[in-house]
Structure formats: structure tokens, C-alpha cells
Scaffold this motif. Sequence first.
Motif, PDB file in Angstrom:
ATOM      1  N   UNK A   1       2.364 -22.838 -22.804  1.00  0.00           N
ATOM      2  CA  UNK A   1       1.078 -23.541 -22.716  1.00  0.00           C
ATOM      3  C   UNK A   1       1.059 -24.811 -23.554  1.00  0.00           C
ATOM      4  N   UNK A   2       0.350 -25.805 -23.058  1.00  0.00           N
ATOM      5  CA  UNK A   2       0.137 -27.023 -23.848  1.00  0.00           C
ATOM      6  C   UNK A   2      -0.727 -26.673 -25.052  1.00  0.00           C
ATOM      7  N   UNK A   3      -0.782 -27.593 -25.973  1.00  0.00           N
ATOM      8  CA  UNK A   3      -1.631 -27.381 -27.138  1.00  0.00           C
ATOM      9  C   UNK A   3      -3.091 -27.245 -26.713  1.00  0.00           C
ATOM     10  N   UNK A   4      -3.842 -26.435 -27.453  1.00  0.00           N
ATOM     11  CA  UNK A   4      -5.229 -26.157 -27.075  1.00  0.00           C
ATOM     12  C   UNK A   4      -6.103 -27.405 -27.083  1.00  0.00           C
ATOM     13  N   UNK A   5      -5.659 -28.447 -27.758  1.00  0.00           N
ATOM     14  CA  UNK A   5      -6.423 -29.703 -27.761  1.00  0.00           C
ATOM     15  C   UNK A   5      -6.393 -30.367 -26.391  1.00  0.00           C
ATOM     16  N   UNK A   6      -5.506 -29.912 -25.493  1.00  0.00           N
ATOM     17  CA  UNK A   6      -5.405 -30.506 -24.162  1.00  0.00           C
ATOM     18  C   UNK A   6      -4.565 -31.765 -24.162  1.00  0.00           C
ATOM     19  N   UNK A   7      -3.883 -32.046 -25.275  1.00  0.00           N
ATOM     20  CA  UNK A   7      -3.044 -33.249 -25.335  1.00  0.00           C
ATOM     21  C   UNK A   7      -1.636 -32.920 -24.854  1.00  0.00           C
ATOM     22  N   UNK A   8      -0.912 -33.945 -24.307  1.00  0.00           N
ATOM     23  CA  UNK A   8       0.471 -33.714 -23.877  1.00  0.00           C
ATOM     24  C   UNK A   8       1.259 -33.121 -25.045  1.00  0.00           C
ATOM     25  N   UNK A   9       2.116 -32.161 -24.731  1.00  0.00           N
ATOM     26  CA  UNK A   9       2.732 -31.384 -25.794  1.00  0.00           C
ATOM     27  C   UNK A   9       4.245 -31.330 -25.628  1.00  0.00           C
ATOM     28  N   UNK A  10       4.942 -31.663 -26.704  1.00  0.00           N
ATOM     29  CA  UNK A  10       6.392 -31.510 -26.684  1.00  0.00           C
ATOM     30  C   UNK A  10       6.793 -30.599 -27.840  1.00  0.00           C
ATOM     31  N   UNK A  11       7.734 -29.747 -27.545  1.00  0.00           N
ATOM     32  CA  UNK A  11       8.121 -28.700 -28.486  1.00  0.00           C
ATOM     33  C   UNK A  11       9.604 -28.853 -28.780  1.00  0.00           C
ATOM     34  N   UNK A  12       9.952 -28.774 -30.077  1.00  0.00           N
ATOM     35  CA  UNK A  12      11.343 -29.021 -30.465  1.00  0.00           C
ATOM     36  C   UNK A  12      12.112 -27.733 -30.753  1.00  0.00           C
ATOM     37  N   UNK A  13      11.426 -26.616 -30.666  1.00  0.00           N
ATOM     38  CA  UNK A  13      12.135 -25.366 -30.941  1.00  0.00           C
ATOM     39  C   UNK A  13      11.290 -24.186 -30.511  1.00  0.00           C
ATOM     40  N   UNK A  14      11.918 -23.033 -30.495  1.00  0.00           N
ATOM     41  CA  UNK A  14      11.179 -21.824 -30.131  1.00  0.00           C
ATOM     42  C   UNK A  14      11.756 -20.646 -30.911  1.00  0.00           C
ATOM     43  N   UNK A  15      10.860 -19.679 -31.187  1.00  0.00           N
ATOM     44  CA  UNK A  15      11.350 -18.469 -31.846  1.00  0.00           C
ATOM     45  C   UNK A  15      12.215 -17.671 -30.883  1.00  0.00           C
TER      46      UNK A  15
ATOM     47  N   UNK B   1      11.219 -29.073 -25.122  1.00  0.00           N
ATOM     48  CA  UNK B   1      10.409 -28.312 -24.176  1.00  0.00           C
ATOM     49  C   UNK B   1       9.107 -29.072 -23.973  1.00  0.00           C
ATOM     50  N   UNK B   2       8.683 -29.184 -22.721  1.00  0.00           N
ATOM     51  CA  UNK B   2       7.425 -29.864 -22.426  1.00  0.00           C
ATOM     52  C   UNK B   2       6.470 -28.834 -21.820  1.00  0.00           C
ATOM     53  N   UNK B   3       5.282 -28.736 -22.408  1.00  0.00           N
ATOM     54  CA  UNK B   3       4.342 -27.666 -22.055  1.00  0.00           C
ATOM     55  C   UNK B   3       3.127 -28.266 -21.370  1.00  0.00           C
ATOM     56  N   UNK B   4       2.753 -27.684 -20.241  1.00  0.00           N
ATOM     57  CA  UNK B   4       1.738 -28.324 -19.408  1.00  0.00           C
ATOM     58  C   UNK B   4       0.568 -27.407 -19.035  1.00  0.00           C
ATOM     59  N   UNK B   5       0.748 -26.103 -19.081  1.00  0.00           N
ATOM     60  CA  UNK B   5      -0.318 -25.223 -18.560  1.00  0.00           C
ATOM     61  C   UNK B   5      -1.385 -24.979 -19.623  1.00  0.00           C
ATOM     62  N   UNK B   6      -2.570 -24.558 -19.164  1.00  0.00           N
ATOM     63  CA  UNK B   6      -3.699 -24.350 -20.078  1.00  0.00           C
ATOM     64  C   UNK B   6      -3.377 -23.283 -21.122  1.00  0.00           C
ATOM     65  N   UNK B   7      -3.876 -23.520 -22.341  1.00  0.00           N
ATOM     66  CA  UNK B   7      -3.571 -22.623 -23.461  1.00  0.00           C
ATOM     67  C   UNK B   7      -4.189 -21.240 -23.265  1.00  0.00           C
ATOM     68  N   UNK B   8      -5.298 -21.166 -22.553  1.00  0.00           N
ATOM     69  CA  UNK B   8      -5.984 -19.872 -22.378  1.00  0.00           C
ATOM     70  C   UNK B   8      -5.631 -19.265 -21.023  1.00  0.00           C
ATOM     71  N   UNK B   9      -4.347 -19.205 -20.704  1.00  0.00           N
ATOM     72  CA  UNK B   9      -3.941 -18.776 -19.348  1.00  0.00           C
ATOM     73  C   UNK B   9      -3.676 -17.281 -19.226  1.00  0.00           C
ATOM     74  N   UNK B  10      -3.836 -16.532 -20.345  1.00  0.00           N
ATOM     75  CA  UNK B  10      -3.578 -15.068 -20.330  1.00  0.00           C
ATOM     76  C   UNK B  10      -2.156 -14.723 -19.918  1.00  0.00           C
ATOM     77  N   UNK B  11      -1.213 -15.574 -20.262  1.00  0.00           N
ATOM     78  CA  UNK B  11       0.148 -15.270 -19.807  1.00  0.00           C
ATOM     79  C   UNK B  11       0.646 -13.977 -20.436  1.00  0.00           C
ATOM     80  N   UNK B  12       1.454 -13.255 -19.717  1.00  0.00           N
ATOM     81  CA  UNK B  12       2.018 -11.958 -20.114  1.00  0.00           C
ATOM     82  C   UNK B  12       0.990 -10.829 -20.051  1.00  0.00           C
ATOM     83  N   UNK B  13      -0.237 -11.127 -19.684  1.00  0.00           N
ATOM     84  CA  UNK B  13      -1.276 -10.101 -19.706  1.00  0.00           C
ATOM     85  C   UNK B  13      -1.978 -10.058 -18.354  1.00  0.00           C
ATOM     86  N   UNK B  14      -3.021  -9.242 -18.294  1.00  0.00           N
ATOM     87  CA  UNK B  14      -3.812  -9.192 -17.075  1.00  0.00           C
ATOM     88  C   UNK B  14      -4.555 -10.520 -16.901  1.00  0.00           C
TER      89      UNK B  14
END
Lengths: 503, 503
Positions: free
Chosen positions: A217-231, A465-478
Motif C-alpha cells: 500500500x502507498x503511504x496513508x497520506x495518499x502521496x506517491x510512495x517509494x520504498x527502499x527495503x522490506x522486512x 519498490x513503488x506502492x500504489x494501492x490504498x493503505x486501508x485495503x484490508x490486504x491479507x484479510x477479509x
Amino acid sequence: MLAPLLALGLATGVAAAPAAADFERVVQANLPEFLELLAIPNVASEPADIRRNAAFLEVALERRGFSVQQLDNPARRPLVFAEMRSTRPDAKTVLFYIHFDGQPVVPEEWAQASPFVPVVKQRVGESWQVVPTARLQQLPLDPELRVFARAASDDKAPIVMVLNAIDLLRERGATPAQHIKLLLDSEEEMSSPSLAGVAERHSALLTADALVILDGPEHASGRPTVVFGNRGIAQATLTVYGPKAPLHSGHYGNYAPNPAIRLAQLLAGMKDEDGRVLVAGYYDGVRLDDSERAKLARTPDDEPALRKRIGIAQADRVGATYQEALQYPSLNVRGLASASVGAKAANVVPSEAVAELDFRTTPETDGAHLQDLVQAHIEKQGYHVTAGPPTDDERARYPRLASFVRGPVQRAVRTPDDAPLSRWAIAALSAPQVAAGVEPVRIRMMGGTLPTDVLVDALGLPFVMVCTVNADNNQHARDENMRLGNFVSGTRAIHALLTTPLD
Amino acid sequence: MLAPLLALGLATGVAAAPAAADFERVVQANLPEFLELLAIPNVASEPADIRRNAAFLEVALERRGFSVQQLDNPARRPLVFAEMRSTRPDAKTVLFYIHFDGQPVVPEEWAQASPFVPVVKQRVGESWQVVPTARLQQLPLDPELRVFARAASDDKAPIVMVLNAIDLLRERGATPAQHIKLLLDSEEEMSSPSLAGVAERHSALLTADALVILDGPEHASGRPTVVFGNRGIAQATLTVYGPKAPLHSGHYGNYAPNPAIRLAQLLAGMKDEDGRVLVAGYYDGVRLDDSERAKLARTPDDEPALRKRIGIAQADRVGATYQEALQYPSLNVRGLASASVGAKAANVVPSEAVAELDFRTTPETDGAHLQDLVQAHIEKQGYHVTAGPPTDDERARYPRLASFVRGPVQRAVRTPDDAPLSRWAIAALSAPQVAAGVEPVRIRMMGGTLPTDVLVDALGLPFVMVCTVNADNNQHARDENMRLGNFVSGTRAIHALLTTPLD
């Protein structure tokens, strides 16, 4: 296989940039194709479903002039590879990684007939109201409409955003600024067991100058988001054994040790009241200096809003902020079960109690090492740890019995934020057509996990990593969902990545 | 309704005692009827199934000369009442209480097609082997054969043992030593919600001199067993709330508090490492003096064998012995759930975690009081306790949220072991035809719960309980079973109760 691309007019070079309305139009035109894709179940435990997704994607990509092939794996869950050449003489090659499989589903938990029958909804007050699918055909698009389905946001939407961006290039007769390679994974949600093998077998095919992952998900601020690493992630299943069979809680309560209580005692000792892990050595090696903390503090998190959205009054206190918390490894109970609850609950001392655990890792804390530490912690509490259900002999010998079954491990990876690739991604996402005057959000290391370790190790590529989907998308869940406004902004972002030259 | 009984020859008085072979023969003759009864599902949540059981029992009892009626209740789960008069001039009246409903089932856990399709098995080494049902028709009966089905031992077998004993009386033209009343409950496993009302409405019908409960396993020594008391029970459902919806464990792990960990911490604090309850005041009032301890020590428990049978190396340390442990209230986790485990587990921070609890009570520790103590304990850990799922406002205000939903309470009851009824039961079970030269096992207070409180309160009757089924019957759990040898010895014991005059 590349000749047809040239014939299709992609060789004509620079063309006028699309207008704002063009992005909306192309999103709208491709939404029916998106719904069709969502209607194909994609839990990787069903390889036949994965093959249906792969076949659908192959057709969609070929229609846009990609050269496509399926890369099969031992489980017959083929990945999809696609390629499109730029006519720019000094074009570099960018490998985009997206996945089309989805998390397992519990259909009865969803507020719709099936996670694989997409439903369009709009928010009314606090709840979601179904609207006719035909609403997707009205322009201008209502950015607040959402499509609910498994994998709507994680991670089928970015695939369709790439199709959108290519359609925009093609209708203007423009060439992409770099050679494009797409690798669509089929097993990401099960930790991509075959990705390393596929990367090795097809290393020539996957050669590139950089890796861009489209997920998360993109940052909750709704701004374009780039990520340099992941756990990274490691899993384990902890089972505590009680009596051999469930026993009557009246005749045996106070005598037969209760495995649910004992599991509770084991888990309780793993974290303190504020969510900090108590397992010895768990955080060793993680250090954030003042400069790192200052960069983390620039992320425009609205934590009160975040807490309100997820419905908690107070967060765990692993880090001083949300971003700091993600720089540490986590220890999460992802599932718990013993006997039955609700109408099926019986008055028994259960025979066993199970906790499913996941450990999110950092570059400093390897997953296998964390598994070792947790097992050592369990043994320190007096448990004899077995690989599976105990034998009668083990039952007779050991007062405390547990099994600890380790799951696969994925390594955390982080790219320096001043590497050339990082600077290119920031430049593309800062372009006026993406977000006029708004600085992209830079995430040092996101909390989620992607199989970047395999790609980075196998291909020797730097990645962002470039993140585009809404932050409140309930991913991995119902009730996973994709917001239409993000479909448009995500298409803008990916279009910018395809048209900004990587030096 | 009583005239036909006299006509059937039950008025002819004392007759020769049955021979050993007679008991086997009558058991064998009635086994097909037992299997038919087991094939009728009897979970009380399905009132239609309960009515089918009641109809079957009505026919079976009428055929033996009982005067029968169904006593309906608001849930349309009728109890069955039956009566048979003695011709002995100074006969007293004994009310026998048995129940025909069973615990809920999880069919897929059973090692047979359905808990309601009875299967005959024999032990081969460590496992159970299915044998043809026709084996039940061979005399002499193999005492080690077992019938597997829900309610086989808890509590349909004692009903059929009464039928067996009556058939033996009738074939010899003998009258019972006391007037017999039978009350067959339909809701025992759901704590008999309507029993008090039924007892009140039919108080004249239920008038008696003593109450004998036929339920529960005999002592593991295989000796005739009489019980003078039973623990009570109270239930509660504890739910700890985390985020409003399950969240991605990568993006939210270390930030969103995990309700499964928090539930674990709450439960862990309720008991120590040895199974002793830590909730303040939980054991208050329970005192065992030296004389009581000496009586408890006479129970011939083979605790090493018991531990071996249930598969534990060490018991909880609530009492110095098994019998002592049962004199204290218990706190049992009867079920645990949060998100999913196994193939359906997803990498989420769950939104809630549930523990189903039962508290076995003693005459000194009332169930409602124990519920209060546990709720106070939860509140002392900083939880705001709600009656159900929290509102958004509660989520915003309270860092720790849990609901604590109380279930029904049944009181513990204990009869002095030197009361006239107690001495009569001991005498009957000491008769040569039951167990030559073997002293019955006397249990001060059994661990399980029966609705004795309602009967004792409503009818003002002293009671004892006589236990006949095998101790290793898996009651309340999967693979419940009834051993044929116990069917014979139980029929002997009940025949003795019907033929030994109560003074």
C-alpha cells in the motif's frame, strides 16, 4: 518474438504526454478486464486456479504487444514473464516484479457471496453499500468507489496499472524509456518457494539493470510512495501437548494440565505488556542512529488517524513512532486454536493447543536465527521440544511437551536511499504528471515482506519498490478492496516509471 | 395407567435372584435396542432430534410396563418421565435421574463416519479395530468390545441398564423393592435450563423419598462406585479485542497490539506453572481436615496408571492426590481461537481472540462468585470490560478491551456419607450379586457436574449417584465409547438398587 512490437508502432519515439483525462479514460476502459481477472480464484494451494490466471494474463499482455512466456515450476504453478523493447538507443532494462496469487480466504468471513465474485461498493456513513457494477462505466470516475475481492489490491491491481500505462503509450505511438521486463509471480503469498529455482534456470531472460517491485500500500497520506527495503519473514507452528485425548473438564480439571493455559503461559512470556519481545537476543544488532531517526521522522504519518482507522487507543511501544517500530523484528501470533469455541465448545481439557507464529525480520536479524532464539526460549521454560506429536514414551518422561515446526524463511533487504536507482524512482514519482509539487514519501524499510531476497540474490540487482494501492485495503484479510482513485494515481506513477529514462 | 403393570405379573413378589449368565443374556438381548437409540442424534441444540429420542424412549419404557409421559419445556425438548409401582406394602419411592442428550460433536474429529452411526471396536495393540456389529450377538459376550458413539456412555447406557434390570425382574415375575420413578433429562449437557421449571410444574409427579443419579464413569479400579456429591459449574466467554479488522502482520506487526498475545497474558496470569489458580480468593472457604483427607486417601486410585492412560508425566498440583484436587474449584480453558491455524492461517494481526472458560465449583465456592472474581482479575490487569464487541468510542478511549460474557451457573451439592440413603446405596452395591467381597468405592465429591442442585432444591431430596460406565470412555470428547463388560456390571448394580429395600 520482438518483431511484432516494432510493427505495432511503438518505435516512433517521444510523443505528447497524456492529459489528465486520458488516465481516467484508460482506467475506466480496462476495469472490466480487472474484474474478469479478480473472478479467477488465485490461492496458490490450487495450482489449476493459478494456471487459469497465468493463461488470462498471457493473453492480456500479448494483446498489448508484449512477448510473453510462462515459466513453469515443479508445483505446476507457472509464473508469467513478459518483455517489451524500447527503441531508445541507450535504453537500460528494468525488471518489474508483481504477483498474481492471493492470500488464503475464509469465504464465510467476507461481507459478500465470495471473495472471487468482485463487488463494487461505496462508503455510506460507517458501512459499505453495494452499488451496481455499471457505476464503473460512468466518467468521470468516482475515486471513492471500491472493488472488493481477494487480491484486488494485493497484487492484481498493479498488473492492470501496467496494462493501462502501456495502452497510453501505444495510443500515442510512444516507446517506453527503458526495455521493460515483467515477472509475475504465482506463489508470493506462500513465500515464493520456486522463485529462486526459476530465476536460476532463466537467468539470461531476467537480466536487467534494476528491479522495481510493484506491491504494497502507498503511504496513508495518499502521496506517491517509494520504498527502499522490506522486512523478511519466518514462520513457525508451536503446539503444546496436554492429555492424549480431550478429557472431561469436571473429572480431570485440576489434574490433567491444560495445554491452552500452558500455551498462554509460553506466549505471554515472549512479549511484555507493551508488545516488546522478551525473547533473549531478539533485537540484537538493530541500531537506529540520530540521522536515521531524523529520516524516519520525515515520513508524514498521521498516527492518531492511523490508530483511529485500525480502532486502537494505544499502539505497542516497540519504537517511538510507527516507522521506527518497523525497523525492528516482530513476533506475531497469527492464529490460535485449542478444542472449539462458540456453539461447538465442549467442557473438556483440550489435548493440544496451537499457535501459528510469524517473525518479521530485518537485515540485522536473520529469520533462522530468530527461530533458534524462540525455540531456545521455549526450552528454557522447561519444555521438551519435539518435531511433531509426542510418542507415549515422551509423554511418560517429560512433564512439558511442545513441538516447534519451522516454516520457510525470507531475508529482509534494504537499498541505500542515495543509490542511482533510488534517485531515478524519486525523480519519476516527483514528475508533474504524477503529483504536482508533492514530494514522494520515502520509506526506509516497509513492514511487509516480498521475495526481494531471492531476486536480489539470484540476479544481483539493486531494487526499489513503488506502492500504489490504498493503505486501508484490508490486504491479507477479509474484505480486501481497491480504491478507484488509487487506480488512477497508480497508473500515473507507473506511466512515469516507464517514461522517465533510467541512466 | 398402573393397572396394566399389575396384570403383567409384577405383583407376585420375591423371586429367585438371577444367575450370572442371566445378566449377560439380557444385556446381549437389548444391545440392538441400544444401537438404535445411539443412532438418533441427541445434541440439544436440535430440538427435533431430542423429540425423536423421547419418542423412542417412551415406546421402550411402555413396552416394559412403565407408565410414561413426556414433560415438555419451552424449547420443545421434552423430558421423559416413567413410573412403576412396587407391590411391597412399605415400599419407599426412589427417583432415578438419567439424561439422554449428549455433548456437541465435531464429526470430522471422530475415527468413524459419524458419531451417530455406532461402530463396534476392539483394541489391537495401541489402536482400535472395527469389528462386525454381529459380534454383539455372540454369547458369552466379549467384555472388552466397545460401542463407539456420542452418548454411548454419557448417558444413554444407564437408561438401557435400567431396561435390562426391569426385564430381569419381569421374566422372574418379581416386584421392585421400591416404587420406581425415572426422570430422563433432555438438556443436561447444556446445564438443564428448563429442569427447575419442569420440577416445579410437576412437583407432585416427582415426589419421592430419595434421588439416585445414574451418570458418570465408575472408578478406574472397576469397583462399584457410589458418589455423594458433585462439583458445580459456571462458564464464561472471554474475548480480547485488537484492531477493528485483521491487519497485515508485516505492515502492522510491532504497532497494532496482538489480541492473541494479550489473551495469552491474561490467561497466563490466572494459573501458576503447577495449575493452581492465582485469581485472588478463588479457593477461599475450601478446607480439608485430617479426617476428610484420610477418607479421600481410601479411594483406590492408581495415579501412575491414570497418568499413563491420559498420557501425562506429571499432574497439576492443586491437591496432593487426584481426589484432593477435585475438592477444589477449577479454572479450565475449554477452547481457544484467534484467526486461523493450519492451511488457512494468514499473516495477520488478528482482530480478536476468544477463550471459552469453565469453572468447576464446590459447595464452598459459588459459580457466580467465581465469575465475579475472574472478571475482577481481568479488570485489575487494566482491561475495560464490555458486554460484547466494543464501540468505536470505547476503542478510542481504552487501550485494553475485553468482553466477559457469563454462562449459566450450576451449584455443587454434597450428601453426608453417613445419611440413610448413603448407607442403603453402599449396602446394595456390596451385595454378592454385584461384586462378591469387594467394597464399593466411595467418592466424597466427583469432579463432574450434574443438575443435582436443581433437583435437590426443587424436590428437597437427599441424593446419591451411582456410576457404572468405564472410566476411559472419552465422554464429552471425540470417540466416546461404552465397554460391554461395564454394561453387564452396571446392569448388576442397578438390579441391586431395584431389589434392595430402602428403609
